[in-house]
Structure formats: structure tokens, C-alpha cells
Scaffold this motif. Structure first.
Motif, PDB file in Angstrom:
ATOM      1  N   GLU A 126      54.541  40.226  41.620  1.00 31.46           N
ATOM      2  CA  GLU A 126      54.281  41.626  41.320  1.00 31.46           C
ATOM      3  C   GLU A 126      54.205  42.047  40.055  1.00 31.46           C
ATOM      4  OE1 GLU A 126      56.701  44.037  43.976  1.00 31.46           O
ATOM      5  OE2 GLU A 126      55.525  43.526  45.921  1.00 31.46           O
ATOM      6  N   TYR A 127      53.437  42.818  39.712  1.00 31.65           N
ATOM      7  CA  TYR A 127      53.494  43.468  38.275  1.00 31.65           C
ATOM      8  C   TYR A 127      54.010  44.789  38.120  1.00 31.65           C
ATOM      9  CZ  TYR A 127      50.989  39.088  37.341  1.00 31.65           C
ATOM     10  OH  TYR A 127      50.745  37.716  37.071  1.00 31.65           O
ATOM     11  N   SER A 128      54.769  45.208  37.582  1.00 28.25           N
ATOM     12  CA  SER A 128      55.467  46.782  37.330  1.00 28.25           C
ATOM     13  C   SER A 128      55.107  47.200  36.054  1.00 28.25           C
ATOM     14  CB  SER A 128      56.868  46.659  37.624  1.00 28.25           C
ATOM     15  OG  SER A 128      57.207  46.242  38.945  1.00 28.25           O
ATOM     16  N   HIS A 159      54.515  52.150  38.714  1.00 25.47           N
ATOM     17  CA  HIS A 159      53.180  51.437  39.593  1.00 25.47           C
ATOM     18  C   HIS A 159      53.563  49.939  39.721  1.00 25.47           C
ATOM     19  CE1 HIS A 159      50.822  55.043  39.277  1.00 25.47           C
ATOM     20  NE2 HIS A 159      51.040  55.070  37.636  1.00 25.47           N
ATOM     21  N   THR A 160      53.387  49.566  40.735  1.00 27.02           N
ATOM     22  CA  THR A 160      53.759  47.902  41.008  1.00 27.02           C
ATOM     23  C   THR A 160      51.955  47.645  41.470  1.00 27.02           C
ATOM     24  OG1 THR A 160      55.958  48.198  41.900  1.00 27.02           O
ATOM     25  CG2 THR A 160      54.625  46.525  42.519  1.00 27.02           C
ATOM     26  N   LEU A 161      51.782  46.685  40.958  1.00 24.00           N
ATOM     27  CA  LEU A 161      50.395  45.951  41.071  1.00 24.00           C
ATOM     28  C   LEU A 161      50.290  44.464  41.568  1.00 24.00           C
ATOM     29  CD1 LEU A 161      47.161  46.252  40.630  1.00 24.00           C
ATOM     30  CD2 LEU A 161      47.675  45.459  38.410  1.00 24.00           C
ATOM     31  N   LYS A 162      49.701  44.201  42.476  1.00 18.80           N
ATOM     32  CA  LYS A 162      49.422  42.746  42.868  1.00 18.80           C
ATOM     33  C   LYS A 162      48.169  42.365  42.468  1.00 18.80           C
ATOM     34  CE  LYS A 162      52.094  41.158  46.221  1.00 18.80           C
ATOM     35  NZ  LYS A 162      52.288  40.706  47.554  1.00 18.80           N
TER      36      LYS A 162
END
Length: 90
Positions: free
Chosen positions: A37-39, A43-46
Motif C-alpha cells: 500500500e502506498y500512502s 489517500h492510500t493506493l494499491k
């Protein structure tokens, strides 16, 4: 060897690996990318990864076509719903 092949495409050459080993490596990379997971701010993005594999040992044509065959397998992975590994079958 790892190369940036296009805007969002990368090429990995596994010179001492058979097609089975390449599939295992690709699936490992795919799963690691999917789990991360990228924060950023709120926002959190996969992300997901689609992989196309071709082996010079499985080709009946010129070895120069190897990247084109891997690319065909990649587009098959994308067409089949993304986030998967496909092997070029000639």
C-alpha cells in the motif's frame, strides 16, 4: 537484468532461468506489488501488475522476436483482466 522498456513497462531478463522459474519470479513480483500500500496525504493506493513471459527456448522463430512475444503475452494478461501472469504460447 532489469530495464525500463516503456512509460509503464519494464523488462526483466532472467538469463539463467527456465520458463517455470520465470513464472515463479513473475508471480512473486506480482504478489509483492499487489500487497503493498502506498500512502500520500489522505489517500492510500494499491497497484497491480500484469506480466507477459516469453522464453527463447520455447520459440520456433528468431530470438530477436523475444520481446515481441513477451509483449503479446503481456497484452493477453491485460485482456484477461489484469493483475496476472501469462506465458507466450506459439
Amino acid at each position: 537484468y532489469v530495464f525500463r522498456y516503456g512509460g509503464e513497462e519494464f523488462m526483466v531478463l532472467l538469463t539463467q532461468t527456465d520458463i517455470s522459474g520465470a513464472e515463479i519470479a513473475a508471480e512473486t513480483i506480482r504478489k509483492l506489488c499487489e500487497a503493498k500500500e502506498y500512502s500520500f496525504n489522505d489517500h492510500t493506493l494499491k497497484i497491480t501488475v500484469s506480466v507477459g513471459i516469453a522464453s527463447i527456448k520455447c520459440l520456433t522463430k528468431k530470438s530477436e522476436d523475444l520481446s515481441a512475444f513477451a509483449d503479446k503475452a503481456l497484452y493477453k494478461a491485460k485482456a484477461d483482466g489484469r493483475n496476472c501472469v501469462k506465458i507466450y504460447q506459439n
